[in-house]
Design a protein around this motif. Structure first.
Motif, PDB file in Angstrom:
ATOM      1  N   PRO A  78       6.243   8.061   5.396  1.00 55.77           N
ATOM      2  CA  PRO A  78       6.160   9.458   5.835  1.00 55.77           C
ATOM      3  C   PRO A  78       4.735   9.845   6.221  1.00 55.77           C
ATOM      4  O   PRO A  78       3.762   9.330   5.666  1.00 55.77           O
ATOM      5  N   THR A  79       4.635  10.761   7.155  1.00 55.20           N
ATOM      6  CA  THR A  79       3.325  11.213   7.629  1.00 55.20           C
ATOM      7  C   THR A  79       2.487  11.797   6.504  1.00 55.20           C
ATOM      8  O   THR A  79       1.264  11.594   6.459  1.00 55.20           O
ATOM      9  N   LYS A  80       3.128  12.507   5.581  1.00 53.67           N
ATOM     10  CA  LYS A  80       2.374  13.127   4.483  1.00 53.67           C
ATOM     11  C   LYS A  80       1.697  12.096   3.591  1.00 53.67           C
ATOM     12  O   LYS A  80       0.774  12.437   2.842  1.00 53.67           O
ATOM     13  N   LEU A  81       2.147  10.837   3.680  1.00 54.28           N
ATOM     14  CA  LEU A  81       1.490   9.754   2.961  1.00 54.28           C
ATOM     15  C   LEU A  81       0.431   9.080   3.827  1.00 54.28           C
ATOM     16  O   LEU A  81      -0.715   8.918   3.409  1.00 54.28           O
ATOM     17  N   THR A  82       0.797   8.699   5.038  1.00 52.00           N
ATOM     18  CA  THR A  82      -0.142   7.955   5.894  1.00 52.00           C
ATOM     19  C   THR A  82      -1.367   8.785   6.268  1.00 52.00           C
ATOM     20  O   THR A  82      -2.455   8.246   6.451  1.00 52.00           O
ATOM     21  N   GLU A  83      -1.202  10.104   6.366  1.00 50.97           N
ATOM     22  CA  GLU A  83      -2.332  10.943   6.761  1.00 50.97           C
ATOM     23  C   GLU A  83      -3.405  11.048   5.673  1.00 50.97           C
ATOM     24  O   GLU A  83      -4.511  11.518   5.925  1.00 50.97           O
ATOM     25  N   LEU A  84      -3.067  10.572   4.479  1.00 50.41           N
ATOM     26  CA  LEU A  84      -4.042  10.598   3.382  1.00 50.41           C
ATOM     27  C   LEU A  84      -5.019   9.428   3.452  1.00 50.41           C
ATOM     28  O   LEU A  84      -6.026   9.403   2.735  1.00 50.41           O
ATOM     29  N   GLN A  85      -4.728   8.450   4.303  1.00 52.09           N
ATOM     30  CA  GLN A  85      -5.606   7.293   4.404  1.00 52.09           C
ATOM     31  C   GLN A  85      -6.996   7.709   4.916  1.00 52.09           C
ATOM     32  O   GLN A  85      -7.126   8.599   5.745  1.00 52.09           O
ATOM     33  N   GLY A  86      -7.976   7.014   4.374  1.00 51.09           N
ATOM     34  CA  GLY A  86      -9.358   7.319   4.760  1.00 51.09           C
ATOM     35  C   GLY A  86     -10.300   6.375   4.049  1.00 51.09           C
ATOM     36  O   GLY A  86      -9.937   5.257   3.685  1.00 51.09           O
ATOM     37  N   LYS A  87     -11.487   6.839   3.822  1.00 53.01           N
ATOM     38  CA  LYS A  87     -12.522   6.008   3.213  1.00 53.01           C
ATOM     39  C   LYS A  87     -12.126   5.508   1.831  1.00 53.01           C
ATOM     40  O   LYS A  87     -12.431   4.371   1.452  1.00 53.01           O
ATOM     41  N   HIS A  88     -11.423   6.335   1.064  1.00 56.00           N
ATOM     42  CA  HIS A  88     -11.118   5.984  -0.327  1.00 56.00           C
ATOM     43  C   HIS A  88      -9.692   5.487  -0.543  1.00 56.00           C
ATOM     44  O   HIS A  88      -9.410   4.934  -1.615  1.00 56.00           O
ATOM     45  N   PHE A  89      -8.803   5.670   0.405  1.00 61.37           N
ATOM     46  CA  PHE A  89      -7.400   5.300   0.212  1.00 61.37           C
ATOM     47  C   PHE A  89      -6.887   4.475   1.381  1.00 61.37           C
ATOM     48  O   PHE A  89      -7.094   4.825   2.534  1.00 61.37           O
ATOM     49  N   GLU A  90      -6.172   3.393   1.047  1.00 60.86           N
ATOM     50  CA  GLU A  90      -5.663   2.485   2.064  1.00 60.86           C
ATOM     51  C   GLU A  90      -4.272   1.999   1.671  1.00 60.86           C
ATOM     52  O   GLU A  90      -4.006   1.713   0.501  1.00 60.86           O
ATOM     53  N   ILE A  91      -3.387   1.893   2.663  1.00 63.81           N
ATOM     54  CA  ILE A  91      -2.048   1.340   2.466  1.00 63.81           C
ATOM     55  C   ILE A  91      -2.030  -0.076   3.020  1.00 63.81           C
ATOM     56  O   ILE A  91      -2.448  -0.303   4.155  1.00 63.81           O
ATOM     57  N   ARG A  92      -1.543  -1.022   2.221  1.00 68.20           N
ATOM     58  CA  ARG A  92      -1.474  -2.411   2.661  1.00 68.20           C
ATOM     59  C   ARG A  92      -0.058  -2.949   2.472  1.00 68.20           C
ATOM     60  O   ARG A  92       0.651  -2.556   1.555  1.00 68.20           O
ATOM     61  N   SER A  93       0.329  -3.890   3.335  1.00 66.57           N
ATOM     62  CA  SER A  93       1.668  -4.465   3.276  1.00 66.57           C
ATOM     63  C   SER A  93       1.667  -5.768   2.490  1.00 66.57           C
ATOM     64  O   SER A  93       0.639  -6.443   2.356  1.00 66.57           O
ATOM     65  N   THR A  94       2.821  -6.120   1.963  1.00 65.18           N
ATOM     66  CA  THR A  94       3.004  -7.350   1.220  1.00 65.18           C
ATOM     67  C   THR A  94       4.424  -7.863   1.414  1.00 65.18           C
ATOM     68  O   THR A  94       5.345  -7.078   1.660  1.00 65.18           O
ATOM     69  N   HIS A  95       4.591  -9.167   1.282  1.00 67.76           N
ATOM     70  CA  HIS A  95       5.932  -9.749   1.393  1.00 67.76           C
ATOM     71  C   HIS A  95       6.689  -9.640   0.073  1.00 67.76           C
ATOM     72  O   HIS A  95       7.905  -9.846   0.026  1.00 67.76           O
ATOM     73  N   LEU A  96       5.993  -9.307  -0.996  1.00 67.29           N
ATOM     74  CA  LEU A  96       6.609  -9.264  -2.316  1.00 67.29           C
ATOM     75  C   LEU A  96       7.442  -8.004  -2.513  1.00 67.29           C
ATOM     76  O   LEU A  96       7.029  -6.906  -2.145  1.00 67.29           O
TER      77      LEU A  96
END
Length: 277
Positions: A78-96
């Protein structure tokens, strides 16, 4: 979630979501050399932004907040999550798919940093990170947890069922019988786990639904003591409706944790002397 927790949960969620992105990312909080790491599942994508917002508003600022998401969900965020990304927060993908991903990837990315894990269904109070970090300064070689169980045997030396392991007992002796529970937060110092911590084949075979037990076995093999944090303040605040999908329903209510612990003990020949009753 208890009925009496609802008002505080609703109020805290409203207050956190009322904060602008600029406010969240303009913190002047002191920086500390730790990584905060967590994961989430599809059922909680709509509310996990509340967890992140609570982490961004801590009284101290970690080097990075990492959220690990299965690769199949990356296009559904959701946009409300992705828009929080910045210098201190990052979303990363995993196969697990398993919850082990909340820690193993972050250790590999930041091998020299302390990693603090937390859950995706709780809003953490502003002093949460500062308290556990300060405690680690007094016990830099120990794994520190805000919630624990004490691994316990009966008089004949057999492990009692997981549900009978006491909750939140103060650390005694060498702390080898203390099991950190991830929900309220656990701090893992660098090098505290056996190098096999990332062995996907092994953890999916021995403890596929019990990351806490897997990481405990890895700390035992490494000879790392664990302890219950002395300064825990108040519990984190549950997010309304987020506990419907939980490993707790499987592992504790169906006693799968006992079976998974026995598998770990047998495979690794774990030799500890927990408290007997």
């Amino acid at each position: 979630m208890k009925v009496k927790e609802l008002p505080l949960s609703i109020y805290t969620a409203f207050r956190l979501r009322s904060l602008s992105q600029a406010k969240l990312h303009s913190t002047a909080a002191p920086r500390i050399p730790v990584i905060v790491s967590l994961t989430t599942i599809e059922a909680r994508l709509a509310v996990v932004d509340l967890v992140i917002r609570s982490l961004l508003r801590q009284s101290v600022s970690p080097k990075k907040i990492l959220l690990w998401v299965h690769e199949s969900l990356m296009n559904s965020l959701p946009t409300k999550l992705t828009e929080l990304q910045g210098k201190h927060f990052e979303i990363r993908s995993t196969h697990l798919h398993s919850s082990h991903k909340k820690l193993i990837h972050s250790i590999k990315l930041f091998p020299g940093k302390a990693i603090v894990t937390c859950d995706d269904d709780l809003m953490y109070r502003p002093n949460w990170l500062n308290l556990i970090y300060n405690e680690s300064l007094s016990y830099p070689q120990h794994i520190i947890a805000n919630q624990t169980r004490t691994i316990t045997k009966d008089a004949l030396g057999s492990y009692l069922p997981y549900v009978q392991w006491p909750v939140n007992q103060a650390t005694k002796n060498n702390g080898m019988n203390i099991l950190p529970i991830g929900a309220e937060g656990v701090l893992y110092p660098p090098g505290s786990l056996d190098p096999r911590f990332e062995n996907e084949k092994l953890f999916m075979e021995l403890a596929p639904k019990a990351d806490d037990l897997w990481f405990k076995s890895m700390s035992l093999l490494q000879g790392t003591a664990c302890r219950l944090a002395a300064n825990r303040y108040k519990n984190a605040i549950p997010i309304m409706g987020s506990q419907k999908s939980s490993l707790k329903h499987i592992n504790i209510k169906k006693d799968y944790n006992t079976a998974q612990w026995q598998q770990l003990v047998s495979f690794f020949e774990l030799d500890i002397e927990p408290k007997r009753i």
